[in-house]
Design a protein around this motif. Structure first.
Motif, PDB file in Angstrom:
ATOM      1  N   LEU A  52      12.951  37.715 -50.043  1.00 16.03           N
ATOM      2  CA  LEU A  52      12.614  38.836 -50.568  1.00 16.03           C
ATOM      3  C   LEU A  52      13.171  38.382 -51.979  1.00 16.03           C
ATOM      4  N   GLY A  53      13.279  37.054 -52.627  1.00 19.63           N
ATOM      5  CA  GLY A  53      13.600  36.813 -53.898  1.00 19.63           C
ATOM      6  C   GLY A  53      15.081  37.348 -54.295  1.00 19.63           C
ATOM      7  N   ILE A  54      15.801  37.808 -53.355  1.00 14.53           N
ATOM      8  CA  ILE A  54      17.101  38.260 -53.601  1.00 14.53           C
ATOM      9  C   ILE A  54      18.123  37.374 -53.123  1.00 14.53           C
ATOM     10  N   GLU A  55      18.049  37.010 -51.973  1.00 11.44           N
ATOM     11  CA  GLU A  55      19.049  36.337 -51.290  1.00 11.44           C
ATOM     12  C   GLU A  55      18.784  34.804 -51.352  1.00 11.44           C
ATOM     13  N   LYS A  56      19.675  33.953 -50.968  1.00 11.32           N
ATOM     14  CA  LYS A  56      19.515  32.528 -51.096  1.00 11.32           C
ATOM     15  C   LYS A  56      19.887  32.180 -49.449  1.00 11.32           C
ATOM     16  N   LYS A  57      19.370  30.895 -49.677  1.00  7.43           N
ATOM     17  CA  LYS A  57      19.322  30.206 -48.378  1.00  7.43           C
ATOM     18  C   LYS A  57      20.895  30.147 -47.905  1.00  7.43           C
ATOM     19  N   PRO A  58      21.135  29.908 -46.523  1.00  8.96           N
ATOM     20  CA  PRO A  58      22.545  30.028 -46.042  1.00  8.96           C
ATOM     21  C   PRO A  58      23.775  29.038 -46.821  1.00  8.96           C
ATOM     22  N   GLY A  59      23.243  27.994 -47.176  1.00  8.93           N
ATOM     23  CA  GLY A  59      24.022  26.796 -47.833  1.00  8.93           C
ATOM     24  C   GLY A  59      24.614  27.531 -49.050  1.00  8.93           C
ATOM     25  N   TYR A  60      23.909  28.491 -49.891  1.00  8.50           N
ATOM     26  CA  TYR A  60      24.305  28.946 -50.989  1.00  8.50           C
ATOM     27  C   TYR A  60      25.613  29.881 -50.911  1.00  8.50           C
ATOM     28  N   THR A  61      26.032  30.097 -49.777  1.00  5.38           N
ATOM     29  CA  THR A  61      27.195  30.961 -49.647  1.00  5.38           C
ATOM     30  C   THR A  61      28.024  30.749 -48.688  1.00  5.38           C
TER      31      THR A  61
ATOM     32  N   ALA B  44       1.660  48.468 -37.267  1.00  3.87           N
ATOM     33  CA  ALA B  44       3.048  48.560 -36.807  1.00  3.87           C
ATOM     34  C   ALA B  44       3.408  47.563 -36.114  1.00  3.87           C
ATOM     35  N   PHE B  45       2.343  46.924 -35.107  1.00  6.96           N
ATOM     36  CA  PHE B  45       2.954  45.859 -34.423  1.00  6.96           C
ATOM     37  C   PHE B  45       3.211  44.433 -35.450  1.00  6.96           C
ATOM     38  N   ILE B  46       2.077  44.278 -36.194  1.00  6.36           N
ATOM     39  CA  ILE B  46       2.450  43.043 -37.181  1.00  6.36           C
ATOM     40  C   ILE B  46       3.565  43.455 -38.008  1.00  6.36           C
ATOM     41  N   LEU B  47       3.699  44.516 -38.455  1.00  6.30           N
ATOM     42  CA  LEU B  47       5.148  44.857 -39.185  1.00  6.30           C
ATOM     43  C   LEU B  47       6.190  44.408 -38.595  1.00  6.30           C
ATOM     44  N   LEU B  48       6.390  44.703 -37.280  1.00  7.50           N
ATOM     45  CA  LEU B  48       7.522  44.483 -36.471  1.00  7.50           C
ATOM     46  C   LEU B  48       7.491  43.115 -36.174  1.00  7.50           C
ATOM     47  N   GLU B  49       6.650  42.441 -36.153  1.00  7.05           N
ATOM     48  CA  GLU B  49       6.552  40.783 -36.017  1.00  7.05           C
ATOM     49  C   GLU B  49       7.302  40.244 -37.395  1.00  7.05           C
ATOM     50  N   ILE B  50       6.900  40.895 -38.352  1.00  7.23           N
ATOM     51  CA  ILE B  50       7.492  40.238 -39.816  1.00  7.23           C
ATOM     52  C   ILE B  50       8.930  40.562 -39.720  1.00  7.23           C
ATOM     53  N   VAL B  51       9.242  41.836 -39.341  1.00 10.01           N
ATOM     54  CA  VAL B  51      10.838  41.966 -39.243  1.00 10.01           C
ATOM     55  C   VAL B  51      11.513  41.396 -38.259  1.00 10.01           C
ATOM     56  N   VAL B  52      11.141  40.838 -37.022  1.00 13.79           N
ATOM     57  CA  VAL B  52      11.691  40.203 -36.031  1.00 13.79           C
ATOM     58  C   VAL B  52      11.835  38.892 -36.670  1.00 13.79           C
ATOM     59  N   THR B  53      10.670  38.133 -36.822  1.00  8.25           N
ATOM     60  CA  THR B  53      10.849  36.826 -37.252  1.00  8.25           C
ATOM     61  C   THR B  53      11.507  36.783 -38.649  1.00  8.25           C
ATOM     62  N   ASN B  54      11.918  37.580 -39.390  1.00  5.76           N
ATOM     63  CA  ASN B  54      12.706  37.287 -40.729  1.00  5.76           C
ATOM     64  C   ASN B  54      14.106  37.530 -40.365  1.00  5.76           C
ATOM     65  N   ILE B  55      14.533  38.352 -39.416  1.00  2.00           N
ATOM     66  CA  ILE B  55      15.624  38.594 -38.757  1.00  2.00           C
ATOM     67  C   ILE B  55      16.126  37.302 -38.136  1.00  2.00           C
ATOM     68  N   THR B  56      15.292  36.732 -37.304  1.00  3.78           N
ATOM     69  CA  THR B  56      15.546  35.581 -36.534  1.00  3.78           C
ATOM     70  C   THR B  56      15.860  34.210 -37.476  1.00  3.78           C
ATOM     71  N   MET B  57      14.872  34.263 -38.565  1.00  2.00           N
ATOM     72  CA  MET B  57      14.882  33.162 -39.517  1.00  2.00           C
ATOM     73  C   MET B  57      16.491  33.397 -40.172  1.00  2.00           C
ATOM     74  N   ARG B  58      17.021  34.319 -40.364  1.00  5.53           N
ATOM     75  CA  ARG B  58      18.175  34.427 -40.958  1.00  5.53           C
ATOM     76  C   ARG B  58      19.362  34.185 -40.183  1.00  5.53           C
ATOM     77  N   VAL B  59      19.119  34.579 -38.638  1.00  6.92           N
ATOM     78  CA  VAL B  59      20.139  34.065 -37.833  1.00  6.92           C
ATOM     79  C   VAL B  59      20.329  32.748 -37.600  1.00  6.92           C
ATOM     80  N   LYS B  60      19.119  32.042 -37.607  1.00  7.90           N
ATOM     81  CA  LYS B  60      18.774  30.617 -37.271  1.00  7.90           C
ATOM     82  C   LYS B  60      19.331  29.910 -38.492  1.00  7.90           C
ATOM     83  N   GLY B  61      18.955  30.262 -39.673  1.00  7.44           N
ATOM     84  CA  GLY B  61      19.624  29.892 -40.834  1.00  7.44           C
ATOM     85  C   GLY B  61      21.178  29.936 -40.818  1.00  7.44           C
TER      86      GLY B  61
END
Length: 155
Positions: free
Chosen positions: A16-25, A123-140
């Motif tokens: 969302l242009g706010i946070e940085k990749k995990p290596g930044y912190t 709602a289904f697509i938005l849920l998919e966006i949220v889940v994949t975003n959270i998963t990306m952050r955890v995996k990162g």
């Protein structure tokens, strides 16, 4: 569609242009509270003493990412690091692809009238966006910690 957006733009979209990749912190987070049982905070402070001593106040995030990336380059072919990096990028791409699907659905439903609009589909697509975003952050985060774990125990 996935290839139309650069990797860096995908990260901006997903974070969302706010946070940085995990290596930044990664070093700041490890100094505050360690989230990995594979090594101790003492191991981190000892191994990366020089990094912590030289950490600037300004441009701290760029400095941290630069130092972390040096560690990553030394172990990027280790299977655990390679796999976690691949998983991280896959989740990032799934998130961006889900956003594309949402945009295409809205265009086809409203502008071209090919589909009937459905809140359930949205709602289904938005849920998919949220889940994949959270998963990306955890995996990162896991990817960043895998680099540290491999580096700490390599000698």
């Amino acid at each position: 569609m996935d290839s139309l957006i650069s990797g860096e733009m995908k990260f901006i979209i997903c974070y969302l242009g706010i946070e940085k990749k995990p290596g930044y912190t990664i070093f700041t987070k490890m100094k505050r509270k360690l989230k990995d049982d594979r090594f101790s905070q003492n191991d981190v402070l000892k191994k990366y003493k020089e990094i912590y001593e030289n950490m600037p106040i300004e441009n701290r995030k760029k400095y941290e990412n630069n130092q972390w990336f040096k560690l990553y380059n030394g172990c990027k072919n280790e299977s655990k690091v390679y796999t976690s990096h691949r998983d991280y990028l896959l989740c990032r791409d799934l998130c961006v692809s889900s956003i594309w699907i949402f945009v295409i659905y809205l265009v086809l439903a409203f502008l071209l009238n090919i589909f009937c609009f459905s809140w359930r589909v949205c709602a289904f697509i938005l849920l998919e966006i949220v889940v994949t975003n959270i998963t990306m952050r955890v995996k990162g985060e896991r990817f960043a910690y895998n680099v540290i774990a491999v580096d700490i125990y390599s000698e």
